[in-house]
Design a protein around this motif. Structure first.
Motif, PDB file in Angstrom:
ATOM      1  N   GLU A  69      -1.173 -10.193   0.043  1.00 62.48           N
ATOM      2  CA  GLU A  69      -0.955  -9.177   1.064  1.00 62.48           C
ATOM      3  C   GLU A  69      -0.494  -7.889   0.394  1.00 62.48           C
ATOM      4  N   VAL A  70      -1.264  -6.825   0.578  1.00 65.12           N
ATOM      5  CA  VAL A  70      -0.875  -5.505   0.052  1.00 65.12           C
ATOM      6  C   VAL A  70      -0.228  -4.734   1.198  1.00 65.12           C
ATOM      7  N   THR A  71       1.054  -4.438   1.071  1.00 67.44           N
ATOM      8  CA  THR A  71       1.755  -3.759   2.167  1.00 67.44           C
ATOM      9  C   THR A  71       1.402  -2.280   2.205  1.00 67.44           C
ATOM     10  N   LEU A  72       1.242  -1.763   3.414  1.00 70.87           N
ATOM     11  CA  LEU A  72       0.913  -0.344   3.585  1.00 70.87           C
ATOM     12  C   LEU A  72       2.193   0.490   3.607  1.00 70.87           C
ATOM     13  N   ARG A  73       2.993   0.301   2.563  1.00 67.14           N
ATOM     14  CA  ARG A  73       4.291   0.987   2.496  1.00 67.14           C
ATOM     15  C   ARG A  73       4.288   2.084   1.469  1.00 67.14           C
ATOM     16  N   THR A  74       3.242   2.123   0.678  1.00 68.44           N
ATOM     17  CA  THR A  74       3.202   3.087  -0.408  1.00 68.44           C
ATOM     18  C   THR A  74       1.988   3.994  -0.185  1.00 68.44           C
ATOM     19  N   PRO A  75       2.038   5.220  -0.715  1.00 67.71           N
ATOM     20  CA  PRO A  75       0.971   6.183  -0.422  1.00 67.71           C
ATOM     21  C   PRO A  75      -0.425   5.690  -0.783  1.00 67.71           C
ATOM     22  N   ARG A  76      -0.560   4.918  -1.851  1.00 62.34           N
ATOM     23  CA  ARG A  76      -1.899   4.534  -2.306  1.00 62.34           C
ATOM     24  C   ARG A  76      -2.207   3.065  -2.048  1.00 62.34           C
ATOM     25  N   ALA A  77      -1.509   2.484  -1.082  1.00 67.73           N
ATOM     26  CA  ALA A  77      -1.687   1.051  -0.798  1.00 67.73           C
ATOM     27  C   ALA A  77      -3.142   0.704  -0.470  1.00 67.73           C
ATOM     28  N   LEU A  78      -3.803   1.550   0.329  1.00 73.02           N
ATOM     29  CA  LEU A  78      -5.188   1.234   0.707  1.00 73.02           C
ATOM     30  C   LEU A  78      -6.124   1.314  -0.499  1.00 73.02           C
ATOM     31  N   ASP A  79      -5.861   2.260  -1.389  1.00 73.76           N
ATOM     32  CA  ASP A  79      -6.660   2.346  -2.620  1.00 73.76           C
ATOM     33  C   ASP A  79      -6.426   1.117  -3.491  1.00 73.76           C
ATOM     34  N   ALA A  80      -5.178   0.697  -3.554  1.00 78.01           N
ATOM     35  CA  ALA A  80      -4.839  -0.509  -4.334  1.00 78.01           C
ATOM     36  C   ALA A  80      -5.573  -1.718  -3.761  1.00 78.01           C
ATOM     37  N   LEU A  81      -5.546  -1.826  -2.441  1.00 81.62           N
ATOM     38  CA  LEU A  81      -6.216  -2.945  -1.764  1.00 81.62           C
ATOM     39  C   LEU A  81      -7.720  -2.923  -2.069  1.00 81.62           C
ATOM     40  N   ALA A  82      -8.313  -1.749  -1.948  1.00 84.31           N
ATOM     41  CA  ALA A  82      -9.757  -1.618  -2.192  1.00 84.31           C
ATOM     42  C   ALA A  82     -10.102  -1.990  -3.637  1.00 84.31           C
TER      43      ALA A  82
END
Ligand code: 3PG
Length: 213
Positions: free
Chosen positions: A42-55
């Motif tokens: 689970e990548v938490t959407l708590r950091t500015p680049r979380a979605l990039d990290a997830l992708a």
């Protein structure tokens, strides 16, 4: 399609809750967890680049199931889906979040803390629930009490889980898996201590192997 029930089964014993500050470390982190036997994270959407990290993790490690965590605004479901998330997790649940989860089509793990919240989640049709925050032995006792009235509901306690209390949760028949950040703590990520993270994941698996299910 994929259901939350299956996601939690595959996650057992531990769904790592990741807080990724440096997007450049995301793939190495996921690889380290995978080496320790982790198949779901689970990548938490708590950091500015979380979605990039997830992708990036989805791109490089297609064998993993990757979810978006800390989903607290309705619009984040679609953003998470667009980034490649395969499921979503929230620290609670509201009517709007449940509706947005439905619209996105993503399997959804909302969180509860009380019996009335469990009943509300049941009304929305959920059978797999996060228990947040898990509070040591108090939560172990509560989950034991939940077993009676909430037949067939499976929980993923998260928040305060460590290698020291992991087993007391995993032994409960209504616990599917646990979640937590202890498996990939910020200091180890920053230090790029991948072997240690692999080891924390392996240790959790080894501990859990002693539990009959
Ligand atoms: C979560 O979002 O599930 C929690 O922040 C994880 O809590 P932990 O850091 O105590 O594992």
């Amino acid at each position: 399609g994929l259901t939350m029930d299956v996601v939690l089964q595959r996650a057992r014993p531990v769904l790592p809750v990741l807080v990724i500050e440096d997007c450049a470390l995301a793939v190495d982190l996921a690889r380290a967890l995978y080496a320790g036997g982790v198949e779901v994270l689970e990548v938490t959407l708590r950091t500015p680049r979380a979605l990039d990290a997830l992708a990036a993790i989805r791109q490089e490690l297609p064998q993993l199931l990757v979810g978006a965590g800390t989903v607290i605004h309705a619009e984040q479901f679609q953003e998470a889906r667009d980034a490649g998330a395969q499921f979503a997790v929230s620290p609670g649940c509201t009517e709007r979040l449940a509706a947005a989860a439905d619209d996105s089509g993503l399997p959804y793990l909302p969180a509860v803390m009380t019996p009335s919240e469990v009943l509300l989640a049941l009304e929305y049709g959920y059978r797999s629930l996060k228990l947040f925050p898990a509070n040591g032995n108090t939560s172990v006792k509560m989950l034991k009490s939940f077993k009676g009235p909430f037949t067939g509901i499976r929980f993923c306690p998260t928040g305060g889980i460590t290698a020291d209390n992991l087993l007391s949760f995993l032994r409960l028949p209504n616990v599917a898996c646990v979640g937590g950040t202890w498996i990939a703590p910020d200091n180890l990520i920053r230090a790029r201590a991948w072997d240690q993270i692999t080891q924390l994941a392996s240790e959790a698996r080894a501990l859990a192997a002693s539990v009959e299910v």
